[in-house]
Design an enzyme around this catalytic site. Structure first.
Site, PDB file in Angstrom:
ATOM      1  N   SER A  66      36.347  54.772  49.737  1.00  0.00           N
ATOM      2  CA  SER A  66      35.611  55.977  49.784  1.00  0.00           C
ATOM      3  C   SER A  66      35.315  55.888  51.631  1.00  0.00           C
ATOM      4  CB  SER A  66      34.169  55.866  49.010  1.00  0.00           C
ATOM      5  OG  SER A  66      34.280  56.039  47.898  1.00  0.00           O
ATOM      6  N   LYS A  94      26.332  53.302  52.641  1.00  0.00           N
ATOM      7  CA  LYS A  94      27.526  53.256  53.623  1.00  0.00           C
ATOM      8  C   LYS A  94      28.159  54.727  53.496  1.00  0.00           C
ATOM      9  CE  LYS A  94      31.331  52.050  51.700  1.00  0.00           C
ATOM     10  NZ  LYS A  94      32.289  53.268  51.498  1.00  0.00           N
ATOM     11  N   LYS A 117      33.861  63.337  47.132  1.00  0.00           N
ATOM     12  CA  LYS A 117      33.245  62.039  46.817  1.00  0.00           C
ATOM     13  C   LYS A 117      31.755  61.985  47.508  1.00  0.00           C
ATOM     14  CE  LYS A 117      32.189  58.074  45.441  1.00  0.00           C
ATOM     15  NZ  LYS A 117      33.090  56.633  45.523  1.00  0.00           N
TER      16      LYS A 117
END
Length: 297
Positions: free
Chosen positions: A101, A245, A177
């Protein structure tokens, strides 16, 4: 063993997700090569039938499909474009499938640079479903790339996914995502607050998922996590620092595109506070500790 042809696949990154991905591919009969700087992680997969590569270049050379399962864009960049990286052994007949990701804009740049350097194509394939989803072949994966590469990747991805959708060109999978992580982060915070409201009103929050099943407030997250929040079950399912993150990447993207994210911003600061207090490696259910502490203050 499935009835699809056996493919040669290299998995770069043998952490929790990389291990689960490689394990699943081995179980369904694919030939899997693995590389990681942690020899113990590699050996764990070798014992399951994988072959170990001595370098990223060697792993790339051995396989038609190269899957990345890495934690950060800087690591992806180093693995692909660094010394003896993927690019040094990449060819037109190989496909890179990035299940990390990372930032959508960086993904687009990486894909362009890889193809220009060696002809190798890139499909960004960030996932939802975690290690259990990978092990059971039930991942939800959002892809970014060409239609041709998407169809080609199904020789491998169909064994990992229950839901595999092409969202657009390179970077589109990573953007999707970010949307997924936005939902998860905001809903996790909502679940924690809902537990506190139920408890304050004398309602057992563990019954809420059953009561709301089929209604407008129902969701997979409600059904899977409400009881976990209510029972303060901190068994690891996903790390707070990994969520942060992804949300940092989302906020960076939002700043570049001038997209307002007021609710997400509030949740980001809560997660940042948890990380600052040493809870980054802990499960997302730890969010409720903030509300428990506030009530007891």
């Amino acid at each position: 063993m499935n009835d699809r042809p056996r493919q040669t696949v290299s998995v770069l990154g043998a952490g929790i997700m990389g291990n689960a991905i490689a394990t699943r591919l081995l179980e369904v009969g694919h030939s899997v090569t693995v590389f990681d700087i942690d020899e113990e992680k590699v050996n764990a997969l070798v014992q399951k039938g994988a072959e170990a590569a001595l370098s990223i270049a060697e792993a790339t050379e051995r396989s038609e499909f190269v899957i990345l399962s890495l934690n950060h864009a800087n690591i992806v960049k180093a693995v692909v474009f660094g010394e003896n990286g993927v690019v040094s052994a990449g060819t037109e007949d190989k496909l890179l499938i990035d299940m990390s990701s990372i930032d959508p804009v960086e993904t687009k740049t990486f894909a362009e640079n890889l193809q220009e350097a060696c002809g190798m194509r890139w499909l960004d394939c960030p996932l939802s479903g975690g290690a259990p989803g990978a092990l059971n072949g039930r991942l939800t994966v959002m892809a970014g790339g060409s239609e041709v590469d998407f169809e080609r990747s199904k020789a491998v991805m169909d064994d990992l996914c229950a839901n595999f959708t092409l969202m657009g060109p390179n970077g589109a999978g990573q953007t999707t995502k970010l949307v997924n992580q936005l939902f998860c982060a905001v809903i996790f915070q909502s679940l924690a607050e809902a537990v506190k409201v139920a408890e304050a009103g004398g309602v057992d929050p563990r019954v809420i998922p059953k009561a709301l099943a089929g209604g407008r407030a129902d969701s997979a997250l409600l059904q899977e996590f409400m009881v976990k929040f209510a029972e303060r079950d901190y068994t690891p399912t996903g790390r707070i620092d990994n969520m942060l993150k992804d949300l940092d990447a989302l906020q960076s993207f939002a700043m570049r595109t001038k997209t307002p994210l007021p609710m997400t911003g509030q949740v980001v600061e809560i997660l940042r506070m948890l990380c600052a207090n040493g809870l980054g490696p802990k499960d997302s259910v730890e969010i409720i500790r903030v509300l428990d502490g506030m009530q007891n203050a």
